[in-house]
Write an enzyme that holds these catalytic residues in place. Structure first.
Site, short mmCIF file in Angstrom:
data_model
loop_
_atom_site.label_atom_id
_atom_site.label_comp_id
_atom_site.label_asym_id
_atom_site.label_seq_id
_atom_site.Cartn_x
_atom_site.Cartn_y
_atom_site.Cartn_z
N ARG A 102 0.87 -1.32 0.00
CA ARG A 102 0.09 0.22 0.10
C ARG A 102 0.89 1.17 0.13
NH1 ARG A 102 -5.35 -0.42 2.25
NH2 ARG A 102 -6.03 -2.62 1.59
N ARG B 37 -3.21 6.97 1.30
CA ARG B 37 -3.74 8.33 2.16
C ARG B 37 -2.48 8.75 2.99
NH1 ARG B 37 -9.01 5.48 4.08
NH2 ARG B 37 -7.34 3.88 4.25
N ARG C 5 -6.73 12.00 -5.08
CA ARG C 5 -8.11 11.72 -4.70
C ARG C 5 -8.80 12.83 -4.54
NH1 ARG C 5 -11.21 9.59 -3.26
NH2 ARG C 5 -11.25 8.27 -1.34
N ASP D 259 -6.94 -2.23 -7.13
CA ASP D 259 -7.59 -2.87 -5.86
C ASP D 259 -7.95 -4.14 -6.05
OD1 ASP D 259 -8.38 -2.05 -3.00
OD2 ASP D 259 -9.84 -3.55 -3.67
N TYR E 278 -15.12 -11.35 0.50
CA TYR E 278 -15.82 -10.18 0.28
C TYR E 278 -16.89 -10.31 -0.44
CZ TYR E 278 -12.02 -7.29 1.84
OH TYR E 278 -11.21 -6.38 2.63
O1 CP3 Z 1 0.16 -1.47 -2.58
C1 CP3 Z 1 -0.16 -0.60 -3.27
O2 CP3 Z 1 0.16 0.62 -3.18
C2 CP3 Z 1 -1.10 -1.05 -4.43
C3 CP3 Z 1 -2.48 -0.62 -4.13
C4 CP3 Z 1 -3.47 -1.34 -3.54
C5 CP3 Z 1 -4.82 -0.92 -2.69
N1 CP3 Z 1 -5.17 -2.10 -2.48
C6 CP3 Z 1 -5.00 0.44 -2.74
C7 CP3 Z 1 -6.07 0.88 -2.05
C8 CP3 Z 1 -3.41 -2.83 -3.19
C9 CP3 Z 1 -2.32 -3.83 -3.43
C10 CP3 Z 1 -4.56 -3.16 -2.71
C11 CP3 Z 1 -5.21 -4.60 -2.21
C12 CP3 Z 1 -6.20 -4.71 -1.11
N2 CP3 Z 1 -7.40 -4.14 -1.44
C13 CP3 Z 1 -6.01 -5.61 -0.27
C14 CP3 Z 1 -5.10 -6.65 0.12
C15 CP3 Z 1 -3.94 -6.18 0.53
C16 CP3 Z 1 -4.28 -5.72 2.09
O3 CP3 Z 1 -3.98 -4.64 2.35
O4 CP3 Z 1 -4.57 -6.81 2.82
C17 CP3 Z 1 -7.30 -5.74 0.33
C18 CP3 Z 1 -7.81 -6.62 1.37
C19 CP3 Z 1 -8.11 -4.61 -0.30
C20 CP3 Z 1 -9.54 -4.20 -0.03
C21 CP3 Z 1 -9.48 -2.81 0.28
N3 CP3 Z 1 -9.58 -1.85 -0.49
C22 CP3 Z 1 -9.67 -2.43 1.61
C23 CP3 Z 1 -9.99 -3.06 2.89
C24 CP3 Z 1 -9.84 -0.94 1.67
C25 CP3 Z 1 -9.93 -0.18 2.49
C26 CP3 Z 1 -8.83 0.14 3.49
C27 CP3 Z 1 -8.65 1.63 3.90
O5 CP3 Z 1 -7.53 1.61 4.38
O6 CP3 Z 1 -9.76 2.28 3.63
C28 CP3 Z 1 -9.68 -0.65 0.41
C29 CP3 Z 1 -9.35 0.67 -0.36
C30 CP3 Z 1 -8.13 0.98 -0.86
N4 CP3 Z 1 -7.32 0.29 -1.65
C31 CP3 Z 1 -7.21 2.21 -0.64
C32 CP3 Z 1 -6.36 2.25 -1.49
C33 CP3 Z 1 -5.23 3.22 -1.36
C34 CP3 Z 1 -7.90 3.43 0.11
C35 CP3 Z 1 -8.88 4.01 -0.47
C36 CP3 Z 1 -8.76 5.54 -0.67
O7 CP3 Z 1 -8.10 6.18 -1.26
O8 CP3 Z 1 -9.88 6.07 0.24
#
Ligand code: CP3
Length: 385
Positions: free
Chosen positions: A60, A64, A73, A109, A186
């Site tokens: 990640r 943010r 964003r 994502d 999910y």
């Molecule tokens: O690593 C990276 O920089 C690449 C981007 C990436 C995102 N999601 C961006 C994201 C990757 C590799 C993911 C994978 C992902 N998404 C996983 C597996 C990895 C992990 O962290 O366990 C999972 C379970 C998800 C599902 C998901 N997407 C969740 C649970 C959330 C909310 C989490 C939160 O912090 O709010 C997201 C949204 C998400 N995916 C964000 C980002 C940068 C935040 C969204 C925003 O900008 O508002």
């Protein structure tokens, strides 16, 4: 010859990729212009080849916690961002420019293919991803669509091509997908779950239905990852984040067979495959049995112990507690050294966090980690390339 069973769609480009097995394997990035990587430490470490310093990237890493990400964003909601290659490229490059990490990971994502299968998906700031109509019965599973990744998720492939052009070979670009079990959580729970009661209930009440769902996801995920490699991903990571909720026996039942088939399909393209599970300490051996090249471990695992258990079969990625980055640079350096010492000398370690970076970490702390890993690991690679 296809290792995938079930009614999945095999497109021409996927078939080409799946059948292209030569003496040296199939190398999609080489097909993509004359791109030569200036920094290939991560790929070398994935293959357990010598390196000058231990490579590092951060799960990640574009997120943010970065003001620059928040500015992107402000222009687009999360899903629009994921579907706009110009913005994806901008976001993916942020950590390369700001942190000096050794790999980029395409900004996207794991739930993008779930939407492409026909499920409604929304991202909320307060509660994260939401699937308002979760899977409840066999009809819901059968209604899911197989899809052609180059059309239904063409924005991901376009983003990979565009990001590689912008990177100009500075670092490798990683592709990724959610593994079937984590995607199924999910689809069945409808959101990020704490206890996974619904999917576990399904596993016990109607195992054949859960197998059917995982079967369908296996075909989709394999094709989606192969398409990413064809577009130019140099390696891919499978996120089975929530499989740590399973017992070792249930991991063997619900994850190993499906993950193995995906790994087989992707490895035919010649790129390394990384497998991440949060909470995998009790089944590292089963993860290695899937044939992956790299296991990404969380902070609950002692890295020296992981190396003893599976280090001969796979490279290891990890495994700093993301909370360590709340502390200042001195503590971060001490913790980086502690983990480097655990892995010890020799190739096959890619430094990372044990899970994604938290949204309130100061950017200089992330940068301090990258610097510390590069500085402090040199001694372990004296004879390295
Ligand atoms: O690593 C990276 O920089 C690449 C981007 C990436 C995102 N999601 C961006 C994201 C990757 C590799 C993911 C994978 C992902 N998404 C996983 C597996 C990895 C992990 O962290 O366990 C999972 C379970 C998800 C599902 C998901 N997407 C969740 C649970 C959330 C909310 C989490 C939160 O912090 O709010 C997201 C949204 C998400 N995916 C964000 C980002 C940068 C935040 C969204 C925003 O900008 O508002």
């Amino acid at each position: 010859m296809l290792p995938l069973r079930g009614p999945h769609l095999v497109t021409d480009h996927c078939r080409r990729a799946l059948t292209a097995v030569g003496a040296t394997g199939y190398d999609a990035p080489r097909m993509d212009s004359s791109l030569v990587l200036k920094n290939d430490r991560v790929l070398r470490a994935f293959r357990k080849q010598p390196v000058d310093v231990t490579p590092v990237w951060i799960m990640r890493q574009a997120g943010r916690y970065m003001p620059e990400y928040r500015a992107i964003r402000a222009k687009a909601d999360f899903l629009t961002l994921c579907k706009t290659p110009d913005l994806v490229t901008e976001a993916t490059l942020l950590p390369i420019d700001l942190l000096d990490v050794d790999a980029a990971i395409i900004f996207s994502d794991i739930l993008i293919p779930v939407e492409a299968m026909g499920m409604e998906l929304v991202f909320t700031d307060a509660r994260g991803p939401q699937l308002p109509k979760p899977i409840r019965d066999r009809g819901d599973v059968e209604r899911l669509k197989a899809f052609d990744p180059e059309t239904a998720t063409g924005f991901v492939m376009a983003s990979i091509r565009q990001t590689n052009r912008a990177l100009d070979g500075r670092v490798p670009l990683l592709g990724f997908a959610g593994a079937p079990f984590t995607l199924a959580t999910y689809m069945v729970e409808g959101e990020t779950s704490k206890h996974f009661y619904r999917i576990k209930r399904l596993a016990y009440e109607d195992p054949s239905l859960l197998h059917r769902l995982l079967e369908r996801l296996t075909g989709v995920v394999a094709e989606y990852l192969v398409a990413q490699v064809e577009a130019g991903a140099h390696a891919v990571q499978l996120f089975d984040t929530w499989a740590g909720a399973l017992s070792p026996d249930d991991y063997a039942t619900w994850c190993v067979p499906y993950t193995t088939r995906i790994v087989e399909a992707v490895k035919r393209t010649g790129v390394p495959v990384v497998l991440y599970v949060n909470g995998s300490g009790t089944f590292l051996e089963a993860m290695a049995d899937t044939g992956v090249d790299v296991i990404s471990v969380d902070w609950r695992v002692d890295l020296a112990d992981a190396k003893r258990r599976v280090g001969r079969r796979v490279a290891l990625q990890g495994n700093l507690d993301p909370c360590a980055l709340y502390a200042g640079p001195d503590v971060i350096r001490r913790e980086a050294v502690r983990i480097l010492e655990k892995y010890g000398p020799g190739p096959g370690h890619v430094f990372n966090l044990g899970h994604g970076i938290l949204p309130d970490i100061p950017v200089p702390h992330a940068k301090a980690l990258v610097t510390a890993v590069h500085d402090e690991s040199r001694v372990y690679h004296r004879s390295g390339a």
